[in-house]
Design a protein around this motif. Sequence first.
Motif, PDB file in Angstrom:
ATOM      1  N   PHE A  72       0.819  -1.214   0.000  1.00  0.00           N
ATOM      2  CA  PHE A  72       0.000   0.000   0.000  1.00  0.00           C
ATOM      3  C   PHE A  72       0.856   1.269   0.000  1.00  0.00           C
ATOM      4  O   PHE A  72       0.347   2.348  -0.324  1.00  0.00           O
ATOM      5  N   ARG A  73       2.120   1.167   0.367  1.00  0.00           N
ATOM      6  CA  ARG A  73       2.983   2.343   0.367  1.00  0.00           C
ATOM      7  C   ARG A  73       3.230   2.861  -1.045  1.00  0.00           C
ATOM      8  O   ARG A  73       3.560   4.034  -1.223  1.00  0.00           O
ATOM      9  N   THR A  74       3.081   1.996  -2.037  1.00  0.00           N
ATOM     10  CA  THR A  74       3.204   2.435  -3.430  1.00  0.00           C
ATOM     11  C   THR A  74       1.849   2.536  -4.122  1.00  0.00           C
ATOM     12  O   THR A  74       1.786   2.911  -5.295  1.00  0.00           O
ATOM     13  N   VAL A  92      -8.704  -7.909   0.549  1.00  0.00           N
ATOM     14  CA  VAL A  92      -7.926  -6.971  -0.274  1.00  0.00           C
ATOM     15  C   VAL A  92      -6.569  -6.720   0.370  1.00  0.00           C
ATOM     16  O   VAL A  92      -5.525  -6.690  -0.307  1.00  0.00           O
ATOM     17  N   PHE A  93      -6.566  -6.554   1.670  1.00  0.00           N
ATOM     18  CA  PHE A  93      -5.324  -6.316   2.409  1.00  0.00           C
ATOM     19  C   PHE A  93      -4.367  -7.491   2.237  1.00  0.00           C
ATOM     20  O   PHE A  93      -3.180  -7.309   1.919  1.00  0.00           O
ATOM     21  N   ASP A 144       3.371  -3.280   9.321  1.00  0.00           N
ATOM     22  CA  ASP A 144       3.903  -2.074   8.678  1.00  0.00           C
ATOM     23  C   ASP A 144       2.825  -1.371   7.860  1.00  0.00           C
ATOM     24  O   ASP A 144       2.679  -0.141   7.908  1.00  0.00           O
ATOM     25  N   ASN A 145       2.049  -2.134   7.110  1.00  0.00           N
ATOM     26  CA  ASN A 145       1.023  -1.532   6.260  1.00  0.00           C
ATOM     27  C   ASN A 145      -0.186  -1.061   7.052  1.00  0.00           C
ATOM     28  O   ASN A 145      -0.820  -0.064   6.686  1.00  0.00           O
ATOM     29  N   ALA A 146      -0.507  -1.762   8.131  1.00  0.00           N
ATOM     30  CA  ALA A 146      -1.612  -1.304   8.979  1.00  0.00           C
ATOM     31  C   ALA A 146      -1.279   0.055   9.592  1.00  0.00           C
ATOM     32  O   ALA A 146      -2.130   0.959   9.631  1.00  0.00           O
ATOM     33  N   VAL A 147      -0.050   0.209  10.072  1.00  0.00           N
ATOM     34  CA  VAL A 147       0.384   1.488  10.631  1.00  0.00           C
ATOM     35  C   VAL A 147       0.401   2.560   9.548  1.00  0.00           C
ATOM     36  O   VAL A 147      -0.007   3.710   9.775  1.00  0.00           O
ATOM     37  N   PHE A 148       0.842   2.200   8.344  1.00  0.00           N
ATOM     38  CA  PHE A 148       0.873   3.168   7.242  1.00  0.00           C
ATOM     39  C   PHE A 148      -0.534   3.634   6.875  1.00  0.00           C
ATOM     40  O   PHE A 148      -0.766   4.827   6.669  1.00  0.00           O
ATOM     41  N   LEU A 149      -1.473   2.704   6.794  1.00  0.00           N
ATOM     42  CA  LEU A 149      -2.853   3.081   6.466  1.00  0.00           C
ATOM     43  C   LEU A 149      -3.481   3.916   7.579  1.00  0.00           C
ATOM     44  O   LEU A 149      -4.355   4.754   7.315  1.00  0.00           O
ATOM     45  N   PHE A 150      -3.038   3.693   8.810  1.00  0.00           N
ATOM     46  CA  PHE A 150      -3.544   4.485   9.921  1.00  0.00           C
ATOM     47  C   PHE A 150      -3.057   5.929   9.834  1.00  0.00           C
ATOM     48  O   PHE A 150      -3.803   6.870  10.129  1.00  0.00           O
ATOM     49  N   SER A 151      -1.808   6.113   9.384  1.00  0.00           N
ATOM     50  CA  SER A 151      -1.249   7.465   9.268  1.00  0.00           C
ATOM     51  C   SER A 151      -0.378   7.552   8.024  1.00  0.00           C
ATOM     52  O   SER A 151       0.853   7.519   8.095  1.00  0.00           O
ATOM     53  N   GLY A 231      -5.438  -4.826   9.666  1.00  0.00           N
ATOM     54  CA  GLY A 231      -5.167  -4.167   8.393  1.00  0.00           C
ATOM     55  C   GLY A 231      -6.428  -3.929   7.588  1.00  0.00           C
ATOM     56  O   GLY A 231      -6.590  -2.875   6.956  1.00  0.00           O
ATOM     57  N   GLY A 232      -7.342  -4.907   7.617  1.00  0.00           N
ATOM     58  CA  GLY A 232      -8.614  -4.719   6.928  1.00  0.00           C
ATOM     59  C   GLY A 232      -9.421  -3.579   7.516  1.00  0.00           C
ATOM     60  O   GLY A 232     -10.048  -2.794   6.783  1.00  0.00           O
ATOM     61  N   LYS A 233      -9.391  -3.442   8.844  1.00  0.00           N
ATOM     62  CA  LYS A 233     -10.090  -2.331   9.493  1.00  0.00           C
ATOM     63  C   LYS A 233      -9.467  -0.992   9.106  1.00  0.00           C
ATOM     64  O   LYS A 233     -10.173  -0.001   8.858  1.00  0.00           O
ATOM     65  N   MET A 234      -8.135  -0.942   9.055  1.00  0.00           N
ATOM     66  CA  MET A 234      -7.456   0.301   8.672  1.00  0.00           C
ATOM     67  C   MET A 234      -7.765   0.667   7.221  1.00  0.00           C
ATOM     68  O   MET A 234      -7.945   1.843   6.886  1.00  0.00           O
ATOM     69  N   LEU A 235      -7.842  -0.354   6.360  1.00  0.00           N
ATOM     70  CA  LEU A 235      -8.195  -0.098   4.962  1.00  0.00           C
ATOM     71  C   LEU A 235      -9.631   0.376   4.846  1.00  0.00           C
ATOM     72  O   LEU A 235      -9.947   1.282   4.066  1.00  0.00           O
TER      73      LEU A 235
END
Length: 245
Positions: A72-74, A92-93, A144-151, A231-235
Amino acid sequence: RGGFGAIAWLKLASIVRKARGTLLVSAGVVALVTVMMTVAFDGPSPQHVVAGAAMLALIGTFYLCAGLRFDFRTDLELMEQIKAWPVRPTLVFLATLLPEVLLVSSALCAGILLRAAFTSEFHPAIFAVLALQPLVTLAWVALDNAVFLFSPVRYSPGQEGALQHMGRSVVLMLLRAVLFGIVLIVAGGPAALAYYVVNGSLDYDATALSIAIVVTWTGLLAVDGLLLLLGGKMLQRFDVARDKG
């Protein structure tokens, strides 16, 4: 199911098409880490053999996942389309992360086996390291991606005022480290307890080690499931209309 497979296939095709140079650099990173762990754990004892393989798996995961950002970072520019896909956010996550996890795990497993072949030193516990490697990689990438999607933060080359994001980046990096440490404790704590209960001491015992490995694998699998749900919740809560920069 078809949607899950299509998302994973599109991500894999994107990796192969756009990131051949990055993949070559990653192969060089794996080779370098393999050499470092071979030199650092040079010895025929079972402890050296297994510790070298485990450290190669762990350190290699951090290095490769930092460089191979096929997640998700890209995909920040594509979040509007991603949010519109008729697939559950958790699937999806997982589908987005799965190609990177398989790529990193395959590279590191190859490095572990090459190290064992080069040194002519092998221990059955190496198979346990190979079995745990994908779960460890998935745990780190999902976290890592859950934290990224959060912020999320979008950086652009030459962006003015990018220094103002350093504080948040450091905080998020520490948050990732702390959460991953908790993950390792949650997965490894019961395994260490099981080993001690079965063996009665910290001395090497094959049966106790096998039981501890099964407990670790089960714990990591459960933790990975929870991280995927997170991660799904963050997405799901990700707002494509908000300022990401």
